[in-house]
Write an enzyme that holds these catalytic residues in place. Structure first.
Site, PDB file in Angstrom:
ATOM      1  N   PRO A   1      52.276  42.824  11.580  1.00 37.54           N
ATOM      2  CA  PRO A   1      53.176  41.934  12.326  1.00 37.54           C
ATOM      3  C   PRO A   1      52.912  40.449  12.114  1.00 37.54           C
ATOM      4  CG  PRO A   1      51.502  42.820  13.789  1.00 37.54           C
ATOM      5  CD  PRO A   1      51.342  43.528  12.472  1.00 37.54           C
TER       6      PRO A   1
ATOM      7  N   THR B   1      47.335  45.822  17.240  1.00 39.84           N
ATOM      8  CA  THR B   1      48.675  45.602  16.693  1.00 39.84           C
ATOM      9  C   THR B   1      49.016  46.689  15.682  1.00 39.84           C
ATOM     10  OG1 THR B   1      48.174  44.315  14.686  1.00 39.84           O
ATOM     11  CG2 THR B   1      48.195  43.121  16.787  1.00 39.84           C
ATOM     12  N   ASP B   2      50.289  46.926  15.475  1.00 44.23           N
ATOM     13  CA  ASP B   2      50.716  47.780  14.374  1.00 44.23           C
ATOM     14  C   ASP B   2      50.412  47.043  13.068  1.00 44.23           C
ATOM     15  OD1 ASP B   2      51.860  49.900  12.961  1.00 44.23           O
ATOM     16  OD2 ASP B   2      53.486  50.111  14.409  1.00 44.23           O
ATOM     17  N   THR B   3      50.607  47.713  11.951  1.00 46.54           N
ATOM     18  CA  THR B   3      50.177  47.157  10.665  1.00 46.54           C
ATOM     19  C   THR B   3      51.183  46.146  10.116  1.00 46.54           C
ATOM     20  OG1 THR B   3      49.007  49.203  10.165  1.00 46.54           O
ATOM     21  CG2 THR B   3      49.449  47.727   8.320  1.00 46.54           C
TER      22      THR B   3
ATOM     23  N   TYR C   1      56.581  46.753  16.442  1.00 44.90           N
ATOM     24  CA  TYR C   1      57.083  45.529  15.816  1.00 44.90           C
ATOM     25  C   TYR C   1      58.307  44.973  16.552  1.00 44.90           C
ATOM     26  CZ  TYR C   1      54.601  47.672  11.841  1.00 44.90           C
ATOM     27  OH  TYR C   1      53.676  48.268  11.039  1.00 44.90           O
TER      28      TYR C   1
END
Length: 694
Positions: free
Chosen positions: A405, A401-403, A365
């Site tokens: 963003p 992607t990370d969770t 993030y």
């Protein structure tokens, strides 16, 4: 042509890239053309086909699944073709809605044992979520804000049939057989859909003993074989053992139906206050790179295949240097800084992961500050993802992607609309968006012309190729009974026990006080930091310890010849408030007065569990050791392993995976991107790679 030459030719031909001018001729088609002059028929090995309701098609004596139910063999159903060819065909049959849903990943949980028990027999733990009672407002209010968005309130059927989701994160810690049964229920639902595209289940790590495992980052080991934490594996300094750990974990995940990992962290532990240090392999980029290579090969093999667990290496380009040690899950921790000028040193473990063939990479993030890169979160950062990751480092896999963003951790793009964020993330190079189930906004972004549809196709193609390589189109089903036999079996636990012992570090041993005679009367107490309101934490006095011969444990210091105090602080990511982070024990709910009191009464062995590089000057000082006979470090291990070292049944072998600061002032003065071994004279109490033996 003999079979050896045939095999060599076939393996050589399948390495052509997707966009090669030879791509359409790769695999069996090109092989057939080359072998045609020899008059030789190609022989294939019939794979096992797992299905519930589909019809099978027989062609040339081989069986295939009629996934789209049209009665003919489509190229994507033909397992003789390459993953690239199959993916191109399936892509051509998918609608925009199906493609967008395929590019979304979110948490999907089974009912779970707790709710199943509360249902009075109405539901099983492995049930999909139709019919279950949704989380109450009171329960939701108790959950950390940022995690609340991870759990979609929609039903499984809606996410499969309406949203066309096929990528899911499993965060529940359930028995292997329950997970396997749930996977089969899920796959059966996917199989009934028009194109028959199976689901792929992803998980965070679940094979480690962890003192501060949290739902959003990792799971504490339960039925899965319990190995040391990642720092403990690093401390063992045994690459062969690390590779064995990865291979054993791979077998367990495969048996349970979990085919992908949101792991491992290739980040460096350069900032001691970062709450995710315990998920790293330490502070040395070169050593971490060596570990990452073995982990990738152990889980995936030399190439992704039907027995692999695909890995998503995180958090590119390294998340360990948040300003002041804060984490970018939160607005106050969004800035990543590099006061030591070491941005590019963070890339070494990721280079190793790419060279080893990691299937996916996850940006963090954070947004870089004070570098040549745009000050936006890495999921939006084209210079970092496209130019650096894909261009300079040569990564051709999936960017996940990370969770959250796009909807919560929107650092640097706060002023953009959701559709504009989609556009920026896609054009930066992100391929699959985590934390979103409903793809309607992504669909709208394409339909209104904001992004080139070719970006969508390129992302879906990458995702499909991974799925075909893993073999889940042929058989996504697993045997629950076999899963229960494989996961946590005695052979696996024996190998993990070796690692648990090797991970323990002996740091001080005054007058060779260790090993101790197990026949001594020992007072053994764990003092654990608590996230609750009680500032004294939790204490537990051990009455017995199976597996350690002749060990006599007493219930008070007054009865004891020796005290063993195992201090286990915890710095939870999800309890962060934005206030400055302290690594002192008293400020992390350790009852320092109690620890001192015991040590004043009886000779003491101090054991520190290091999920972070704690400052322990409140209970130990090299200049005034008091009654402390020895100091050991653990990183997620068992009491049995600890006492095997203390009593000499196993000689300590571990080395510190990071440096520990000598004081809070040293923490305050540290440079966030500089490893402790480079911080300079006077920084460390215990040094990187320090460790004694008998």
């Amino acid at each position: 042509m003999n079979s050896v030459m045939h095999g060599l030719l076939k393996s050589h031909l399948t390495i052509f890239p997707v966009d090669s001018r030879f791509a359409r001729l790769s695999g069996p088609f090109l092989l057939s053309a080359l072998l045609g002059g020899c008059g030789q028929k190609i022989e294939y090995t019939q794979p096992d086909l797992g299905f519930r309701s589909l019809e099978l098609i027989e062609v040339d004596g081989y069986r295939f699944k009629d996934l789209n139910k049209n009665g003919t063999l489509d190229p994507y159903e033909d397992w003789r073709l390459s993953p690239e060819e199959r993916s191109q065909d399936l892509l051509s049959q998918m609608s925009l809605e199906q493609k967008a849903g395929f590019m979304s990943i979110n948490t999907l949980n089974m009912l779970g044992s707790r709710k199943a028990a509360a249902s009075g027999g109405a539901y099983q733990a492995s049930d999909l979520d139709e019919g279950q009672v949704k989380e109450s407002e009171e329960e939701r209010a108790r959950r950390p804000n940022f995690i609340g968005g991870m759990n979609a309130s929609t039903s499984t059927s809606q996410r499969i049939q309406t949203f066309h989701n096929r990528h899911f994160i499993l965060r529940l810690n359930e028995p292997a057989g329950v997970i396997a049964t749930w996977n089969n229920h899920l796959q059966e639902l996917c199989e009934s859909e028009p194109l028959g595209i199976p689901a792929i289940i992803t998980s965070n790590p679940r094979n480690h003993i962890s003192g501060n495992a949290s739902e959003g980052t990792a799971l504490n080991a339960s039925v899965f074989t319990a190995w040391p934490g990642e720092l403990g594996l690093s401390a063992a300094r045994d690459l062969e053992l690390i590779k064995e750990f990865a291979d054993i974990s791979r077998q367990e995940w495969l048996a349970a139906g979990i085919r992908k990992g949101y792991m491992y962290m290739a980040d460096l532990a350069t900032e001691p206050r970062w709450s995710r240090v315990n998920g790293t392999f330490g502070e040395d980029p070169e050593w971490v790179a060596e570990i990452i290579r073995e982990v990738v090969i152990g889980f995936q093999g030399e190439q992704l295949n039907t027995k692999s667990i695909a890995l998503t290496m995180k958090h590119f380009p390294g998340g360990g240097s948040g300003k002041g040690g804060q984490d970018s899950h939160f607005e106050w921790g969004k800035e990543q800084v590099f006061p030591g000028g070491r941005f590019y040193e963070n890339l070494l473990p990721f280079r190793a992961a790419i060279d080893a063939g990691t299937s996916a990479i996850m940006p963090y993030y954070s947004m870089p500050v004070g570098t040549e890169f745009e000050e936006v979160g890495y999921s939006y950062n084209k210079a970092v993802i496209t130019d650096l990751l894909r261009g300079e480092l040569g990564f051709s896999g999936i960017v996940n992607t990370d969770t959250g963003p796009l909807t919560r951790m929107v650092w640097g793009v706060e002023d953009l609309s959701l559709h504009e964020r989609y556009k920026k993330a896609l054009e930066a190079g992100s391929n699959i968006i985590s934390g979103i189930s409903d793809p309607s906004d992504l669909i709208a972004v394409v339909e209104n012309g904001m992004v080139d549809p070719a970006l969508i196709d390129a992302s879906v193609l990458r995702l499909l190729i991974e799925n075909f390589q893993l073999g889940i189109f042929e058989n996504p089903y697993v045997d629950p009974q076999e899963a229960d036999k494989i996961v946590g079996n005695e052979e696996f636990r024996t190998r993990a026990a070796e690692a648990l012992r090797k991970s323990i570090v002996l740091l001080r041993n005054e007058e060779n006080s260790l090993p101790v005679d197990a026949r001594k009367k020992i007072y053994f107490e764990t003092i654990q930091g608590s996230a609750q309101s009680d500032p004294r934490g939790d204490k537990f006095v051990w009455k017995e310890l199976p597996g350690i011969p002749d060990l006599e444990l007493v219930q008070s210091p007054e009865e004891a010849d020796l005290a063993v105090q195992w201090v286990i602080p915890s710095l939870s990511l999800f309890n962060a408030t934005g206030e400055p982070i302290s690594l002192s024990l008293s400020e992390n709910n350790i009852d320092v007065a109690h620890v001192r009191s015991i040590a004043s009464q009886v000779p003491t062995i101090l054991v520190m569990d290091y999920s972070n590089p704690w400052v322990i000057d409140e209970i130990y000082d090299d200049a005034d050791k008091g009654n402390t006979l020895a100091v050991l470090a653990t990183f997620g291990t068992t009491p049995q392993a600890l006492f095997e070292v203390i009593t000499g049944a196993f000689a300590p072998a571990g080395k510190m995976p990071f440096s520990t600061p000598v004081s809070n002032q040293a923490v305050t003065d540290n440079l966030e991107d500089v490893p402790g071994f480079l911080e300079g004279e006077g920084y460390a109490l215990f040094h990187y790679q320090e460790g004694l033996s008998y």
